[in-house]
Write an enzyme that holds these catalytic residues in place. Structure first.
Site, mmCIF file in Angstrom:
data_model
loop_
_atom_site.group_PDB
_atom_site.id
_atom_site.type_symbol
_atom_site.label_atom_id
_atom_site.label_comp_id
_atom_site.label_asym_id
_atom_site.label_seq_id
_atom_site.Cartn_x
_atom_site.Cartn_y
_atom_site.Cartn_z
ATOM 1 N N ASN A 272 0.798 -1.237 0.000
ATOM 2 C CA ASN A 272 0.000 0.000 0.000
ATOM 3 C C ASN A 272 0.827 1.282 0.000
ATOM 4 O O ASN A 272 0.359 2.313 -0.465
ATOM 5 C CB ASN A 272 -1.045 -0.014 1.121
ATOM 6 N N CYS B 172 -3.464 1.846 6.755
ATOM 7 C CA CYS B 172 -3.800 1.366 8.105
ATOM 8 C C CYS B 172 -4.229 2.528 8.983
ATOM 9 O O CYS B 172 -4.834 2.325 10.025
ATOM 10 C CB CYS B 172 -2.645 0.597 8.723
ATOM 11 N N GLU C 101 3.785 -3.457 12.469
ATOM 12 C CA GLU C 101 2.778 -2.402 12.291
ATOM 13 C C GLU C 101 1.608 -3.049 11.560
ATOM 14 O O GLU C 101 1.729 -3.441 10.400
ATOM 15 C CB GLU C 101 3.358 -1.242 11.467
HETATM 16 C C1 UN1 Z 1 0.066 7.432 6.253
HETATM 17 O O1 UN1 Z 1 -1.048 7.467 6.753
HETATM 18 O O2 UN1 Z 1 0.447 8.283 5.462
HETATM 19 O O3 UN1 Z 1 0.378 0.841 6.142
HETATM 20 C C2 UN1 Z 1 1.044 6.369 6.618
HETATM 21 C C3 UN1 Z 1 -0.046 1.939 6.488
HETATM 22 C C4 UN1 Z 1 0.700 2.694 7.555
HETATM 23 C C5 UN1 Z 1 1.318 3.946 7.067
HETATM 24 C C6 UN1 Z 1 0.372 5.087 6.963
HETATM 25 N N1 UN1 Z 1 1.713 1.844 8.120
HETATM 26 O O4 UN1 Z 1 -1.037 2.388 5.960
#
Ligand code: UN1
Length: 463
Positions: free
Chosen positions: A139, A271, A237
């Site tokens: 993503n 996320c 994460e």
């Molecule tokens: C963002 O919101 O710009 O995988 C970063 C993801 C998160 C990073 C988001 N670890 O969406």
């Protein structure tokens, strides 16, 4: 002579599923083991390279990334569907992450402490771990790898990086740019393949001292099961179910714009995406009208890309169907924009009359879907926003300073936003969540040092 037969994978464009955009060769399991050993062999030399010199390679990489911004953004956009504009923003973010960690090579690596004895010099020294594995999602195919790889390298670790197979071509390109930037051989190693195959080899390799992963909770759990008992350092994460609260005293236009951006940017595939919104009943009707007006501005296919794959497409549509069958009211969108043969496009979707018994209020959708709930007051909103297995990010929209501070104190998340959207991350700020959203030390900023180094405490007796 040995002949190595590698599996070839073709990548297709989610905006035009019949279009093959390239091929990638997947590594065999034996080759993956050899790559990990080579990373181990390269560690001594890299560790003994000055951190200033290590940082300089990152700085060159930042410049190269910017010089190649169009190619990288185009490749990633065609590979995972994010719009070219969104992708350009991400590549710029990648360059700024590299610059931040390039400078890190010139910053302090420890502290001098007073000793109980005047004759002793007591200090700490940060040291690298060895081989670090970075397993990254599709993503953010540029920014997430870089915010793991850049600190890992500048602190003196060698890296085995497995990009998501869905964004293998982007991974290959980033690997080539690092090579051009002057990364010594085997210091950064790109392993192309499936998590269940090459990923497993990496997790089990005794040389790998730490694993940093961003992705689903299911895979995160299997990483813990495989690598946890072997005492490897682990940073995960994982998912989010991020809430926004709109209070009666909020700037409703701003709140609606940022809630919809939070929910729909990158087609909801973050996320950190806003996926639940609690609105005080006094302004419920008006706020909902603003939300719908903002959603109407989105032009699917122009300002919002397709979802990344047929798997994502089917999962998101299934979540929408489930919300309908559980009794939520569909007030906007709710289905495919066009036939799936013309791209995996889904309309921005808004449900109202959602309750916490419904899956749409509890499970991560990872798509352009927002669940709206009416609440009596702030107390009900904070209680419901905390009623989640996840704890990544949360927003409050209000002009009341007491409520804003109360929210900062009581919100069970790692990233708290006041009058701002749930997503976004700056390289210098720690990133991560609580509950089932994260495991281990924070990413980015100075916090990254915690994960990618260990410490030596040195005592010198001068007598
Ligand atoms: C963002 O919101 O710009 O995988 C970063 C993801 C998160 C990073 C988001 N670890 O969406």
């Amino acid at each position: 002579m040995t002949t190595i037969i590698r599996e070839i994978r073709e990548q297709f464009n989610p905006a035009k599923p019949s279009e093959c955009i390239g091929q990638v060769e997947l590594l065999t399991l034996d080759e993956t083991k050899a790559v990990v050993s080579a990373a181990q062999a390269a560690f001594e030399g890299w560790k003994n390279t000055s951190s200033v010199a290590r940082g300089e390679i990152l700085r060159v990489m930042a410049d190269l990334l910017e010089q190649n911004i169009d190619k990288v953004a185009e490749t990633a956009s065609r590979e995972m569907g994010k719009t070219k504009n969104e992708m350009i923003g991400e590549v710029k973010r990648g360059a700024s992450i590299l610059r931040y960690y390039a400078q890190e090579g010139m910053r302090a690596t420890g502290e001098v402490l007073p000793s109980a004895s005047e004759a002793k010099v007591l200090y700490t020294k940060r040291v690298p771990l060895g081989v670090v594995a970075a397993i990254t999602p599709w993503n953010f195919p540029v920014a997430i790898p870089l915010w793991k790889i850049a600190p890992a390298l500048v602190y003196g670790n060698t890296v085995v990086w497995k990009p998501s197979i869905e964004t293998a071509l982007t991974g290959k390109l980033i690997g080539e740019l690092f090579e051009q930037a002057g990364m010594p051989i085997n210091v950064l190693n790109v392993v192309q393949g499936r998590g269940s195959k090459v990923g497993q080899v990496i997790l089990e390799a005794p040389e790998v001292k730490a694993i940093t992963f961003t992705g689903s909770n299911g895979v995160g759990q299997s990483i813990l099961n495989t690598a946890g008992p072997t005492n490897k350092k682990i940073q995960l994460e994982l998912g989010g179910k991020n809430a926004a609260i709109i209070l009666a005293d909020a700037n409703l236009k701003l709140a609606a714009r940022l809630t919809i951006e939070g929910a729909m940017k990158q087609t909801g595939q973050r996320c950190t995406a806003t996926s639940r919104v609690y609105i005080e009943e006094a302004i419920y009707k008006e706020a909902l009208e603003h939300l719908i007006a903002e959603a109407k501005k989105i032009e699917v296919g122009i300002t919002m890309g397709p979802v990344s794959s047929i798997g994502q497409y089917e999962d998101i549509l299934a979540a929408i169907e489930k919300a309908k069958s559980e009794g939520a009211d569909l007030v906007f969108g709710g289905g495919p924009t066009k036939d799936k043969s013309e791209g995996y496009y889904i309309d921005p979707t808004i449900f109202t009359n959602v309750t916490h018994e419904m899956a749409i209020a509890r499970e991560e959708v990872f798509g352009p879907v927002l669940a709206v709930m009416k609440v009596k007051d702030y107390e009900e909103a904070i209680r419901l926003s905390n009623d989640s297995e996840f704890g990544l990010s949360a927003s409050i929209y209000t002009s009341n300073i007491q409520k804003a501070f109360d929210f900062i104190n009581r919100s069970e998340v790692g990233l708290v936003q006041v009058n701002d959207e749930t997503g976004g991350a700056e390289p210098q700020a720690p990133f991560g969540g609580v509950k089932n959203s994260s495991t281990g030390a924070r990413e980015q900023g100075q916090a990254a040092k915690e994960f990618f180094t260990t410490m030596k405490t040195v005592t010198i007796n001068t007598i």
